[in-house]
Design an enzyme around this catalytic site. Structure first.
Site, PDB file in Angstrom:
ATOM      1  N   ARG A 171       9.707 -21.697   9.743  1.00  0.00           N
ATOM      2  CA  ARG A 171       9.474 -21.273  11.348  1.00  0.00           C
ATOM      3  C   ARG A 171      10.940 -20.682  11.788  1.00  0.00           C
ATOM      4  O   ARG A 171      11.889 -21.646  11.854  1.00  0.00           O
ATOM      5  CB  ARG A 171       9.283 -22.747  12.090  1.00  0.00           C
ATOM      6  CG  ARG A 171       8.905 -22.585  13.482  1.00  0.00           C
ATOM      7  CD  ARG A 171       8.656 -24.027  14.188  1.00  0.00           C
ATOM      8  NE  ARG A 171       8.644 -23.997  15.475  1.00  0.00           N
ATOM      9  CZ  ARG A 171       9.584 -23.979  16.452  1.00  0.00           C
ATOM     10  NH1 ARG A 171      10.736 -23.846  16.035  1.00  0.00           N
ATOM     11  NH2 ARG A 171       9.105 -23.914  17.642  1.00  0.00           N
ATOM     12  N   LYS A 197      19.342 -24.117  14.523  1.00  0.00           N
ATOM     13  CA  LYS A 197      19.644 -25.491  14.786  1.00  0.00           C
ATOM     14  C   LYS A 197      21.110 -25.915  14.827  1.00  0.00           C
ATOM     15  O   LYS A 197      22.001 -25.316  13.994  1.00  0.00           O
ATOM     16  CB  LYS A 197      18.675 -26.287  14.144  1.00  0.00           C
ATOM     17  CG  LYS A 197      17.350 -26.098  14.427  1.00  0.00           C
ATOM     18  CD  LYS A 197      16.393 -27.146  14.293  1.00  0.00           C
ATOM     19  CE  LYS A 197      15.330 -27.020  15.070  1.00  0.00           C
ATOM     20  NZ  LYS A 197      13.993 -27.446  14.118  1.00  0.00           N
TER      21      LYS A 197
HETATM   22  N1  HH2 Z   1      11.555 -27.297  16.013  1.00  0.00           N
HETATM   23  C1  HH2 Z   1      11.735 -26.957  17.242  1.00  0.00           C
HETATM   24  C2  HH2 Z   1      10.198 -26.980  17.844  1.00  0.00           C
HETATM   25  N2  HH2 Z   1       9.185 -27.112  17.370  1.00  0.00           N
HETATM   26  N3  HH2 Z   1       8.078 -27.594  15.295  1.00  0.00           N
HETATM   27  C3  HH2 Z   1       8.155 -27.663  14.048  1.00  0.00           C
HETATM   28  N4  HH2 Z   1       6.970 -27.953  13.298  1.00  0.00           N
HETATM   29  N5  HH2 Z   1       9.286 -27.755  13.483  1.00  0.00           N
HETATM   30  C4  HH2 Z   1      10.509 -27.548  13.830  1.00  0.00           C
HETATM   31  O1  HH2 Z   1      11.548 -27.678  13.159  1.00  0.00           O
HETATM   32  C5  HH2 Z   1      10.348 -27.413  15.304  1.00  0.00           C
HETATM   33  C6  HH2 Z   1       9.248 -27.218  16.038  1.00  0.00           C
HETATM   34  C7  HH2 Z   1      12.737 -26.857  18.131  1.00  0.00           C
HETATM   35  O2  HH2 Z   1      13.214 -25.332  17.947  1.00  0.00           O
HETATM   36  P1  HH2 Z   1      12.819 -24.305  19.187  1.00  0.00           P
HETATM   37  O3  HH2 Z   1      11.268 -24.171  19.411  1.00  0.00           O
HETATM   38  O4  HH2 Z   1      13.590 -23.112  19.031  1.00  0.00           O
HETATM   39  O5  HH2 Z   1      13.494 -25.129  20.498  1.00  0.00           O
HETATM   40  P2  HH2 Z   1      13.006 -25.869  21.939  1.00  0.00           P
HETATM   41  O6  HH2 Z   1      12.141 -26.970  21.348  1.00  0.00           O
HETATM   42  O7  HH2 Z   1      14.263 -26.038  22.660  1.00  0.00           O
HETATM   43  O8  HH2 Z   1      11.670 -24.839  22.619  1.00  0.00           O
END
Ligand code: HH2
Length: 287
Positions: free
Chosen positions: A265, A230
């Site tokens: 995660r 992040k």
């Molecule tokens: N962060 C993201 C998405 N979902 N869910 C939880 N529970 N906690 C988090 O910190 C979280 C989440 C964002 O990360 P990522 O899935 O890699 O990115 P994107 O939303 O752009 O797909």
């Protein structure tokens, strides 16, 4: 003595997550063309399934399947398109891997169909705020639920990012969301709380939320932490792209474990499995 309480989170298929004995690794499987961290990498279902199976071989305990990016400015996706992305991946994985599957969605219709296809956990970045119906889906289906702290929506990520005491406010707002879920019929023992690093938080707020993870753990629910790749890591790393943030992620993952997270995660599974294994050995010896 360990810093962590033990929890058993029942899943709808009769299994349970055993939390607290060791940190569980939730692997991020983004079936999206535009995720901030790995956009487009696993957009093809067969590639997503192969990559997720490799993550399980690398030590992932849970697979988190997402079809809509939550990055700042991302478009809202119709439920039908989200389902078109995630269902083949969940169906393919259910017969290939033994670990529980989580659906990363805030949409009730998507979660319901994902549970039919074999998902056992609903991971909602809005903690049932965007679609209150999702709480009733979780209750009816007996799903475990990750309630993540967020303020505002992804297209206006920082509009409500003003805090006086980040950790206290995040904990209080999560406690309120857990109460809403319980009132909708979700059993308390199926709820997991998440500080929502990077969501409705500027970098400084995410760092304070992470440092204050103990405030959330004190609410009496298991805790999930999602620092992986992040942008708040840039405070320490400088302006490096998401795929160059694995070592910075490792530091934040180790901190999460030592501050009481039960699940992390992450994108870089093999590396972070090593990190949590070592952090766990230290956490077990904290006084
Ligand atoms: N962060 C993201 C998405 N979902 N869910 C939880 N529970 N906690 C988090 O910190 C979280 C989440 C964002 O990360 P990522 O899935 O890699 O990115 P994107 O939303 O752009 O797909």
């Amino acid at each position: 003595m360990s810093i962590r309480r033990r929890f058993t989170v029942p899943l709808p298929d009769g299994r349970a997550l055993d939390l607290g004995a060791r940190t569980l690794v939730m692997a991020v499987v983004n079936v999206t063309p535009d995720s901030f961290s790995d956009g487009g990498l696993h957009f093809d279902p067969d590639r997503a399934i192969a990559e997720a199976a490799r993550m399980v071989a690398d030590g992932a305990d849970i697979l988190d399947i997402g079809g809509e990016s939550t990055r700042p400015g991302a478009d809202v996706l119709p439920a039908e398109e989200e389902l078109r992305r995630v269902l083949p991946v969940i169906e393919g994985l259910r017969v290939r891997v033994a670990v529980p599957i989580s659906i990363d969605t805030y949409k009730a219709a998507v979660a319901d169909r994902a549970l039919d296809a074999g998902a056992a956990i609903i991971n909602d970045i809005s903690a049932f705020a965007y679609e209150p119906e999702l709480a009733r889906v979780a209750a009816r289906r007996g799903a475990a639920a990750v309630l993540m702290h967020h303020r505002g929506r992804s297209h206006a990520m920082y509009a409500e990012a003003t805090y006086r005491d980040v950790a206290a406010e995040v904990a209080a707002e999560l406690e309120a969301r857990a109460a809403v879920a319980i009132a909708a019929g979700v059993p308390k023992d199926r709820i997991i709380l998440d500080p929502g690093l990077g969501f409705g938080k500027r970098a400084e707020h995410s760092l304070e939320a992470l440092a204050g993870l103990g405030r959330i753990a004190a609410l009496g629910f298991p805790v999930l932490s999602g620092p992986s790749r992040k942008s708040f890591l840039k405070v320490g790393l400088g302006d490096v792209p998401p795929t160059d943030r694995a070592w910075g992620t490792a530091a934040a993952v180790a901190a999460s474990v030592l501050l009481g997270a039960h699940i992390v995660r992450v994108h870089d599974v093999a590396e972070m499995v090593q990190v949590v294994r070592v952090a766990d050995t230290i956490a077990a010896r904290l006084q």
